[in-house]
Design a protein around this motif. Sequence first.
Motif, PDB file in Angstrom:
ATOM      1  N   LYS A  32      -9.108  59.802 -65.117  1.00 52.35           N
ATOM      2  CA  LYS A  32      -8.155  58.835 -65.142  1.00 52.35           C
ATOM      3  C   LYS A  32      -7.073  59.112 -63.911  1.00 52.35           C
ATOM      4  CE  LYS A  32      -6.766  56.522 -68.417  1.00 52.35           C
ATOM      5  NZ  LYS A  32      -5.909  56.178 -69.894  1.00 52.35           N
ATOM      6  N   VAL A  33      -6.387  58.000 -63.709  1.00 56.63           N
ATOM      7  CA  VAL A  33      -5.122  58.195 -62.813  1.00 56.63           C
ATOM      8  C   VAL A  33      -4.088  57.800 -63.473  1.00 56.63           C
ATOM      9  CG1 VAL A  33      -3.969  56.899 -60.723  1.00 56.63           C
ATOM     10  CG2 VAL A  33      -6.358  57.801 -60.600  1.00 56.63           C
ATOM     11  N   PHE A  34      -3.055  58.395 -63.312  1.00 58.20           N
ATOM     12  CA  PHE A  34      -1.840  58.126 -64.052  1.00 58.20           C
ATOM     13  C   PHE A  34      -0.382  57.879 -63.212  1.00 58.20           C
ATOM     14  CE2 PHE A  34      -4.086  60.783 -67.039  1.00 58.20           C
ATOM     15  CZ  PHE A  34      -4.072  60.079 -68.264  1.00 58.20           C
ATOM     16  N   PRO A  35      -0.460  56.470 -62.820  1.00 52.25           N
ATOM     17  CA  PRO A  35       0.242  56.113 -61.859  1.00 52.25           C
ATOM     18  C   PRO A  35       1.877  56.099 -62.292  1.00 52.25           C
ATOM     19  CG  PRO A  35      -0.550  54.167 -62.706  1.00 52.25           C
ATOM     20  CD  PRO A  35      -1.284  55.377 -63.511  1.00 52.25           C
ATOM     21  N   PRO A  36       2.703  56.279 -60.893  1.00 53.73           N
ATOM     22  CA  PRO A  36       4.200  56.091 -61.520  1.00 53.73           C
ATOM     23  C   PRO A  36       4.564  55.209 -62.252  1.00 53.73           C
ATOM     24  CG  PRO A  36       3.698  55.944 -59.158  1.00 53.73           C
ATOM     25  CD  PRO A  36       2.480  56.410 -59.722  1.00 53.73           C
ATOM     26  N   GLY A  37       5.334  55.143 -63.188  1.00 52.67           N
ATOM     27  CA  GLY A  37       5.890  54.029 -64.103  1.00 52.67           C
ATOM     28  C   GLY A  37       6.940  53.058 -63.166  1.00 52.67           C
ATOM     29  N   GLU A  38       7.676  53.500 -62.382  1.00 54.35           N
ATOM     30  CA  GLU A  38       8.623  52.671 -61.674  1.00 54.35           C
ATOM     31  C   GLU A  38       8.100  52.742 -60.338  1.00 54.35           C
ATOM     32  OE1 GLU A  38      10.892  50.989 -62.992  1.00 54.35           O
ATOM     33  OE2 GLU A  38      10.494  51.814 -65.072  1.00 54.35           O
ATOM     34  N   LEU A  54      -1.083  53.376 -57.202  1.00 54.00           N
ATOM     35  CA  LEU A  54      -1.173  54.744 -57.245  1.00 54.00           C
ATOM     36  C   LEU A  54      -0.024  55.318 -56.578  1.00 54.00           C
ATOM     37  CD1 LEU A  54      -4.859  54.836 -55.508  1.00 54.00           C
ATOM     38  CD2 LEU A  54      -4.220  55.225 -58.050  1.00 54.00           C
ATOM     39  N   SER A  55       1.043  54.521 -55.945  1.00 54.10           N
ATOM     40  CA  SER A  55       2.354  55.063 -55.371  1.00 54.10           C
ATOM     41  C   SER A  55       3.382  54.077 -55.593  1.00 54.10           C
ATOM     42  CB  SER A  55       1.978  55.266 -53.730  1.00 54.10           C
ATOM     43  OG  SER A  55       1.110  56.088 -53.386  1.00 54.10           O
ATOM     44  N   LYS A  56       3.063  52.817 -55.580  1.00 56.30           N
ATOM     45  CA  LYS A  56       4.118  51.762 -55.963  1.00 56.30           C
ATOM     46  C   LYS A  56       5.330  51.629 -54.948  1.00 56.30           C
ATOM     47  CE  LYS A  56       3.224  51.008 -60.871  1.00 56.30           C
ATOM     48  NZ  LYS A  56       3.627  51.239 -62.073  1.00 56.30           N
ATOM     49  N   GLY A  57       5.093  51.916 -53.730  1.00 55.62           N
ATOM     50  CA  GLY A  57       6.147  51.882 -52.781  1.00 55.62           C
ATOM     51  C   GLY A  57       6.259  50.620 -52.268  1.00 55.62           C
ATOM     52  N   PRO A  88       3.009  60.548 -52.550  1.00 51.32           N
ATOM     53  CA  PRO A  88       1.615  60.460 -52.529  1.00 51.32           C
ATOM     54  C   PRO A  88       1.003  59.802 -53.385  1.00 51.32           C
ATOM     55  CG  PRO A  88       2.570  62.782 -53.176  1.00 51.32           C
ATOM     56  CD  PRO A  88       3.680  61.585 -52.848  1.00 51.32           C
ATOM     57  N   PRO A  89      -0.339  59.338 -53.311  1.00 55.26           N
ATOM     58  CA  PRO A  89      -1.086  58.548 -54.322  1.00 55.26           C
ATOM     59  C   PRO A  89      -1.173  59.346 -55.646  1.00 55.26           C
ATOM     60  CG  PRO A  89      -2.162  58.247 -52.418  1.00 55.26           C
ATOM     61  CD  PRO A  89      -1.148  59.615 -52.070  1.00 55.26           C
ATOM     62  N   ALA A  90      -1.016  58.808 -56.699  1.00 59.35           N
ATOM     63  CA  ALA A  90      -1.419  59.654 -58.214  1.00 59.35           C
ATOM     64  C   ALA A  90      -2.813  60.273 -58.007  1.00 59.35           C
ATOM     65  CB  ALA A  90      -1.083  58.691 -59.197  1.00 59.35           C
ATOM     66  N   PRO A  91      -2.968  61.447 -58.392  1.00 57.25           N
ATOM     67  CA  PRO A  91      -4.201  61.877 -58.204  1.00 57.25           C
ATOM     68  C   PRO A  91      -5.269  61.318 -59.505  1.00 57.25           C
ATOM     69  CG  PRO A  91      -2.723  63.637 -59.305  1.00 57.25           C
ATOM     70  CD  PRO A  91      -1.821  62.227 -58.953  1.00 57.25           C
ATOM     71  N   GLN A 124      -8.441  50.957 -63.167  1.00 58.03           N
ATOM     72  CA  GLN A 124      -8.642  52.714 -63.191  1.00 58.03           C
ATOM     73  C   GLN A 124      -9.708  52.681 -62.117  1.00 58.03           C
ATOM     74  OE1 GLN A 124      -7.610  55.436 -64.264  1.00 58.03           O
ATOM     75  NE2 GLN A 124      -5.847  54.630 -65.398  1.00 58.03           N
ATOM     76  N   GLU A 125     -10.773  51.749 -62.198  1.00 56.87           N
ATOM     77  CA  GLU A 125     -11.988  52.104 -61.161  1.00 56.87           C
ATOM     78  C   GLU A 125     -11.801  51.894 -59.870  1.00 56.87           C
ATOM     79  OE1 GLU A 125     -16.154  52.212 -60.121  1.00 56.87           O
ATOM     80  OE2 GLU A 125     -14.930  52.864 -61.507  1.00 56.87           O
TER      81      GLU A 125
END
Length: 367
Positions: free
Chosen positions: A258-264, A85-88, A246-249, A30-31
């Motif tokens: 906090k950042v809530f990244p994509p699940g997949e 953050l993006s999981k590409g 785009p990166p999770a905000p 998270q940091e």
Amino acid sequence: MRTPPHPVLEAALSALRLLHEDPKERRVLQEVGRLYHEGFPGAPKGVVPLSAVYAAMAHEKVAPGLPVDLTTLGSLLHALGLWRLSKGAYLFDPDLAREVAKTPVGRLPIELLFRLPEPAPLVLLPEGLPAWPEVEGFHVALEWDPGGRPGISPHLELRFLVWIRGSRGYHPATLVLDLDAQDLEEAVKKTLARSIREARGLAAVSLWEARPHLEREYGAILGQALSLTLYLCQEAPDLGGVAPRPPAPLVRVKGGKKVFPPGEPLILPTGWRWGKALRLARERKEREPSAPTGKRVAPHVRRAHWHLYWVGEGSRKDPTRAKPLLRWVPATLVNRDLLEEAGLTPEDLPAVVRRARGRTTRVRGQG
């Protein structure tokens, strides 16, 4: 559950899951996301220093477990903290990857690397890196070294977290490219020289005597990984019509941000149209090895290369306003019919710069 399109993607996801299961390591992840969005003093925007990751690990009292040492754990938290953050996942066409990897980098500006499509993209290679086939994928991210050591001033680095296939699966390792240079070609040379110097101070004299071999082998690995990275940094890369996320905000929550990244993960088919065009050109060449005079064949250039040009309103009077654009040019520029058959158009070729009456004109490449 669907089978991932590449085993390195599953290795990266498994490592991320393990990090997330540990509360201390989860807070460090998270940091990393917070630092990406809010910045770090002295570092360029969007660049998270590895030293800040180690500081967060020390604050959380993170202790590595076997078989990962502290240095590798820090590299994993840095790369995966950015990637999540993006999981590409950029799945390269094998023929395209082979051609791009052997394309010389040349004297390209370092600032092109700020055009990575996301914070730490995951490159997936179906046939591995040509110079090191066991490396079947890698994350790539910018890093900021604050310096402070003898002879080392603050500078950018490009870090590759490579996934190496072994008898027991994949294990991570780090390759570093120092960017304290005028251009990327010089950056590779300086990194090699610095690595060899440090190796001489740490290892036996025999290692120093093997310098030409080490420079050739490590230089090839760095150059190939860098060239594949540049493919993602070029103007409008062939990503099969899939747009990077785009990166999770960073969002405000109770008790902080906090950042809530994509699940997949998001799979981006990279260069598959170009790969098809290359295969069609190769097949045609095999069928027509010696075309008679006058018959239209695919035109050739000397070798694959990176095509760089500068654009920007007002840049003719003020060069500082110019923006570098990059296109990869394969060794064989296929004809229009091959382009269309592969799903490409002449617009996918780089601009050709022609001079007429003292003016510079940009013309799109033609098949």
